[in-house]
Design an enzyme around this catalytic site. Sequence first.
Site, mmCIF file in Angstrom:
data_model
loop_
_atom_site.group_PDB
_atom_site.id
_atom_site.type_symbol
_atom_site.label_atom_id
_atom_site.label_comp_id
_atom_site.label_asym_id
_atom_site.label_seq_id
_atom_site.Cartn_x
_atom_site.Cartn_y
_atom_site.Cartn_z
ATOM 1 N N HIS A 379 44.220 68.326 52.553
ATOM 2 C CA HIS A 379 43.306 67.360 51.906
ATOM 3 C C HIS A 379 43.882 66.706 50.660
ATOM 4 C CE1 HIS A 379 39.543 68.445 54.105
ATOM 5 N NE2 HIS A 379 40.144 69.606 54.216
ATOM 6 N N LYS A 570 31.950 60.155 41.498
ATOM 7 C CA LYS A 570 32.961 61.043 42.065
ATOM 8 C C LYS A 570 33.449 61.916 40.929
ATOM 9 C CE LYS A 570 35.300 57.267 43.350
ATOM 10 N NZ LYS A 570 35.600 57.514 44.730
ATOM 11 N N ARG A 571 34.275 62.931 41.232
ATOM 12 C CA ARG A 571 34.845 63.718 40.150
ATOM 13 C C ARG A 571 35.596 62.797 39.187
ATOM 14 N NH1 ARG A 571 34.442 69.481 40.607
ATOM 15 N NH2 ARG A 571 35.909 69.535 38.888
ATOM 16 N N LYS A 576 41.570 58.687 39.958
ATOM 17 C CA LYS A 576 40.422 57.934 40.474
ATOM 18 C C LYS A 576 40.097 56.742 39.563
ATOM 19 C CE LYS A 576 38.432 62.089 42.668
ATOM 20 N NZ LYS A 576 38.256 61.859 44.107
ATOM 21 N N THR A 678 35.085 60.130 50.731
ATOM 22 C CA THR A 678 33.967 60.103 51.673
ATOM 23 C C THR A 678 32.769 59.410 51.028
ATOM 24 O OG1 THR A 678 33.553 62.380 50.958
ATOM 25 C CG2 THR A 678 34.521 62.093 53.139
ATOM 26 N N LYS A 682 29.736 56.704 52.369
ATOM 27 C CA LYS A 682 28.289 56.806 52.136
ATOM 28 C C LYS A 682 27.742 55.508 51.535
ATOM 29 C CE LYS A 682 29.224 61.637 51.590
ATOM 30 N NZ LYS A 682 29.759 62.639 50.680
HETATM 31 C C1 NBG Z 1 39.659 65.988 48.778
HETATM 32 C C2 NBG Z 1 40.321 64.619 48.623
HETATM 33 C C3 NBG Z 1 39.411 63.517 49.100
HETATM 34 C C4 NBG Z 1 38.923 63.815 50.507
HETATM 35 C C5 NBG Z 1 38.294 65.201 50.540
HETATM 36 C C6 NBG Z 1 37.850 65.591 51.929
HETATM 37 C C7 NBG Z 1 40.441 68.117 47.831
HETATM 38 C C8 NBG Z 1 41.563 69.063 47.712
HETATM 39 N N1 NBG Z 1 40.663 66.998 48.510
HETATM 40 O O1 NBG Z 1 40.094 62.292 49.092
HETATM 41 O O2 NBG Z 1 40.687 64.415 47.281
HETATM 42 O O3 NBG Z 1 37.981 62.862 50.915
HETATM 43 O O4 NBG Z 1 39.224 66.173 50.111
HETATM 44 O O5 NBG Z 1 38.897 65.497 52.833
HETATM 45 O O6 NBG Z 1 39.371 68.382 47.333
#
Ligand code: NBG
Length: 837
Positions: A379, A570-571, A576, A678, A682
């Site tokens: 991920h 988002k975080r 980002k 994701t 949404k």
């Molecule tokens: C996160 C990514 C996102 C991705 C999500 C789900 C981790 C390690 N990765 O871009 O930063 O959408 O995983 O796949 O949290």
Amino acid sequence: MSENFLINNQGLESGKMKMCNIRTGLDKACLKEAIIDHLFYKQGCEPEGASINDVYLAVSYALRDRLLHHGLKTFDAVLEDEDIRLVSYLSAEFLMGPQLGANLIDLNIFDEMRQAVTELGFDFKLVLEQEEEPGLGNGGLGRLASCYMDSLASLEIPAIGYGIRYEFGIFDQEIKDGWQVEITDKWLRYGNPWEIARPESSVNVYFGGYTEQYSNEIGKVLRRWVPSYVVKGIPYDTSEMGYKVASCNFLRLWKSEAIESFDFSSFNHGDYYKAVMDKIESENISKILYPNDELYVGKQLRLKQQYFFSSCSLQDMMRMHLENQGKPQDFHKKWAIQLNDTHPAISVAELMRILLDECKLDWKTAWETTQQTFSYTNHTLLPEALEKWPLDLFKALLPRLLEIIYEINYRFLEEVKRRFPEDNNILSRLSLIEETGSSYVRMANLACVGSYAINGVASLHTELLKKNILNDWVSMYPDKFYNITNGITPRRFVVLSNPGLSKLITKNIGDTWPQYLNELKKLEPFAYDANFKEQFRQVKIENKRILSSVIKDRIGIVVNPSSMFDVQVKRIHEYKRQHLNVLHILTLYLRIKSNPDIEIQPRTFIFWGKAAPGYFMAKLLIKLINSVGNLVNNDFDVRDRIKVVFFPDFNVKNAQLIYPAADLSEQISTSGKEASGTGNMKFALNGALTIGTLDGANIEIREEVGYENFFLFGLTASQVIEVKQNNYDPRFIYENNMELNAVIKFINSGILSNGDRNLFKPITDNLLYGDPYLLLADYPLYISCQDIVAETWKDKDKWNTMAVLNVARMGKFSSDRSINDYCENIWKVKPFKLKIE
Ligand code: NBG
């Protein structure tokens, strides 16, 4: 009270009576009886004396009864059937969100329950709001796991999600004087009605100690692990119902406890405190979820957590397999295990341990079984996020596992040597052990060698994985690689959270789109239908009104629902680029200051997100956003044309309010950094337009919705690399772009920080002397793209056409599609249709 009793059903002709099953009945009358029953027998109160929490619990118990009915039947059937391969989704995080509403949607009794609760004299909205959500995840990765659980169930794929029942989930966020303050998340404090503890299925997990050789009764030489302590894992099950189907999966989360007998010896010797300390240490393992974006190296507890839940889950699956007469070497025929990132990667070595030490298989058979069991999802592209554990720590905690990893490594590197006899470097890069100064165990390498399939989470991500961090693995195993683009569940993120839009869609194209999201395509002609667009606009404005009133209630800022809601949730992370958004806000602000009558389209900038507690820059960014908000929101010249809101405590519950109310979705990460995203899906599915870079799943979203319905800007991933290689000089841009120059100087002027010119210097210095995420390189492109956004917003008709087309073309991003991809290409599993009389 007996289970079946006669009630007067208002729907029947008077005088006629109908049997009502208070455990399974789905009509309003049965639900009412069930709630009253649970209020009395579980909560110990009559409806008149019930608190809102009593009612929430009673309603939830009533619903849980109905789910159990489905769940138990499903698992009885699938465990016994030899031909069924189950999916086991191993994940350190499941960000489930509130359960009540989602389960009602799945069972298709949302309206019945609302009426039942209302007729009993309670406020249904308050009952829903009462639920404390399980925050057992950091963000995207954990939420993805929960979307996948929803799709697995809805597609009737028998599956169990395995994870940790953290006592404290992700921290709650408060904002004090503009800074983030972390508060412990005591989500279990008022009880969790959804779970069922199953202490009779507990398992023991070993830690510490040493290993030794011994001969068994037939003289075979074997190894065994003599641990220095043992921890007990107790499973807690939560039903995972599918949408409008009969079958039901479950999520099994492990809680750690001390084993009863373990402390006796200390106790007998009078070492009472040691005994108590051991107990506390065992319980600590499942205490708290680690926030991500911090280095895990040295965090012993984190490694314990990973091994704890991997071992518990594998032991559990093996037990079920053997109980149903399965052979150990056929384990992979019964279970397809998906490793959600490297957090459960230790499972590869643990399954080997079980097969070798407990089932007494030979190495070759055990390894073949293991390699056919696992598949691994990566991920992230950030190299610092690839997990590795200091060898000493690993050895002290998991000596038997390390031994097995050494053996896997030895055999694997022999194979590498045979394949690449000339290349010594590839050996050290592929090795499971890193030996650059200190030694580490590399978890991604362990996952790669032990899995038959490896996947990225969006096309670009998979491509970059193959080109960069996993490139050697492609040389070694080219056929192991797949791309599976992420998806989201339309049940939670449209049907539940945007009822206005759902009704509008259903009225026009029927009600099967939540199961077959590609049917949204039928909405395309409506993008040019004035009447439909007007209704679509009404839905959006109503959602914005709801959000506005929540913003006013919670943080006291009045926003204008007819302004453009420009949202970044988002975080908080430098890649980002929340600060790029801030640079735009300040650009607009300075334009207003130099010409107060300038035409500016009214906008409300909304930020929402948590920063990892140890991530200084991210926390400073929150302070910066709040400081900008303070200034802009109270400046007479701005005249409310721009507003800046930082909403505290982003979680699933809050997220469900925000996606339906957004007009513009900010997806502005540096290209090549966001694996998928994701949130971007949404937003678009709820009719927001995206301003974004060619990063992660943005690329595929743009391809689907049409280039003309997406605001694209910024360097591409390859340009990013090129710029960096060509002596990138952010100062040059700073000195030559007048607006940017003014904004940076303004941040350092002290106006935002009570005269303190140094407060935000770490941010501006980072931008001017390095700018690793290329904000300044993208700034001019971002600003001109935002100007186009504003121009487009002026033409509401055009905007709405674009928004409707976004909704209509987002079918690909249903998590059902992702799960179907996994089923067909990786797990090779089929649906199981449960029939319930
Ligand atoms: C996160 C990514 C996102 C991705 C999500 C789900 C981790 C390690 N990765 O871009 O930063 O959408 O995983 O796949 O949290």
